[in-house]
Scaffold this active site. Structure first.
Site, PDB file in Angstrom:
ATOM      1  N   GLY A   1       7.696 -13.052   3.678  1.00 23.25           N
ATOM      2  CA  GLY A   1       8.209 -12.610   4.963  1.00 23.25           C
ATOM      3  C   GLY A   1       9.710 -12.755   5.029  1.00 23.25           C
ATOM      4  CG  ASP A   2      11.800 -11.693   7.867  1.00 23.78           C
ATOM      5  OD1 ASP A   2      11.359 -10.523   7.785  1.00 23.78           O
ATOM      6  OD2 ASP A   2      11.863 -12.325   8.928  1.00 23.78           O
TER       7      ASP A   2
ATOM      8  CB  CYS B   1      -4.252  -5.634   5.940  1.00 23.01           C
ATOM      9  SG  CYS B   1      -3.842  -3.963   6.438  1.00 23.01           S
TER      10      CYS B   1
ATOM     11  CB  SER C   1      -0.872  -0.049   1.255  1.00 24.01           C
ATOM     12  OG  SER C   1      -1.805   0.938   1.203  1.00 24.01           O
TER      13      SER C   1
END
Ligand SMILES: Cc1cc2nc3c(=O)[nH]c(=O)nc-3n(C[C@H](O)[C@H](O)[C@H](O)COP(=O)(O)O)c2cc1C
Length: 354
Positions: free
Chosen positions: A216-217, A115, A33
């Site tokens: 993620g990561d 989210c 976003s």
């Protein structure tokens, strides 16, 4: 030396199949976003032409009442593959929004169920759906019935450490008709803190038949490879690692396809990219684009001494010319002093150039 196991090589040899839709890359650019607008995606695509990209998340209730396309949902007719991401908790509004997304050119429609932001979860959207799996399944069924393109879900491993339900939740999404699941290995309570727990992605992968994308990561090629090996996921999605670094998805994709590491961009090349990003945002969004470009430019200005001072200047840029001028001066200084030796020199020179 970074290498791929034979099992992973075999997995990578085929394309990613999202229902009937085939993607020739197993590296995806996440929805972000305020970031992954048409301009940003154009830059990422230059280095990763085969990768699936996502719009920023779009509010289905907003679309229902406004009935016109917000700029964040705009897709360039030439850009493929592209997914439009929607969020909401109303199955009917989401179905309607999905039809608008397909009309705009979406190859797939993604539903945001991850989210963590309060404004979204208190209205029943985003990660709060992890606590309402029946409603989440209704949403998927409703959207699947409304469009012919594949419907996908992006979610987290659970609401909190006490409520980790990724495996059951993912199974329900598959049963409801989702054609791919992207799993961010954090709980909602974690926000973006702590480490992504890839082991949960592995557990979900074990039980689903649809593709599972690990998220993620993933900040480097090495992390992407390690994540694919550990989780056996069908692909990886890069997120914060792409902020100010639209090269990452391409770097990972290139390595997975060739086993070769692409030369990373020099600080000068990064600033040249920042310059182009600024120019493109201004052309696309006018003055609002300049304000949005500030954060991007500061993200690009990293990795060389004097960068902190440069970031300070870029964060308050008011006009296109001012931004271009600051970046051009920094590029000249980097050329003059070299990438290693700008330490003491570039900062004062930038200040006096004000
Ligand atoms: C600034 C920002 C905006 C984000 N916007 C979205 C979004 O619109 N939709 C979504 O599904 N995830 C969104 N995310 C989450 C990321 O897509 C991703 O799941 C998360 O950052 C974890 O990956 P990472 O650890 O590699 O950053 C956003 C994250 C950040 C930092």
């Amino acid at each position: 030396m970074l290498s791929l196991s034979p099992a992973l090589q075999a997995r990578l040899a085929t394309s990613l199949k999202i229902g009937q839709f085939e993607v020739k890359s197993r590296v995806l650019q996440s929805p972000l976003s305020g970031v992954t607008d048409l301009v940003f995606r154009r830059l990422v695509r230059r280095y990763a032409p085969d990768s699936m990209m996502y719009t920023e998340m779009v509010n289905a209730t907003g679309l229902h009442y406004v009935k016109e396309l917000p700029k964040i949902m705009e897709v360039d007719p030439a850009e493929r593959p592209i997914s439009i991401q929607l969020f909401d908790c109303r199955p009917d509004f989401l179905a309607e929004a999905a039809q608008m997304a397909v009309a705009e050119g979406a190859d797939t429609v993604d539903i945001n169920m991850g989210c963590p932001v309060n404004k979204i979860t208190k209205n029943g959207g985003g990660s709060s759906l992890l606590r309402s799996p029946e409603l989440a399944a209704d949403i998927v069924r409703s959207v699947v019935a409304a469009v012919k393109v594949p419907v996908t879900v992006k979610t987290r491993i659970g609401w909190s450490d006490k409520e980790i339900n990724a495996v059951e939740f993912a199974q329900r999404m598959e049963e409801a008709g989702a054609q791919m699941l992207t799993l961010h290995g954090r709980t909602r309570a974690q926000g973006y803190n702590g480490s992504a727990r890839w082991e949960w992605i592995g557990k979900v992968k074990e039980v689903l038949s649809i593709p599972v994308i690990a998220n993620g990561d993933i900040f480097s090629v090495e992390a992407a490879v390690r994540c694919l090996e550990e989780t056996k996921a069908d692909g990886v999605m890069c997120s914060r690692g792409t902020l100010g670094y639209p090269f990452l998805v391409g770097e990972v994709d290139h390595f997975l396809k060739t086993g070769e590491l692409r030369e990373p961009p020099t600080p000068i090349e990064r600033l040249e990219c920042a310059r182009e990003h600024l120019q493109m945002l201004w052309e696309y969004k006018g003055d609002r684009g300049i304000r949005q470009a500030r954060k991007h430019m500061t993200w690009y200005a990293k990795g060389f001494m004097g960068a902190a001072d440069l970031r300070g200047k870029l964060s308050v840029v008011e006009t296109l010319d001012q931004g271009l001028d600051i970046l051009d001066r920094a590029i000249v200084l980097l050329q003059e002093y070299g990438n290693q030796t700008v330490e003491e020199s570039i900062a004062p020179a930038l200040v006096s150039a004000q």
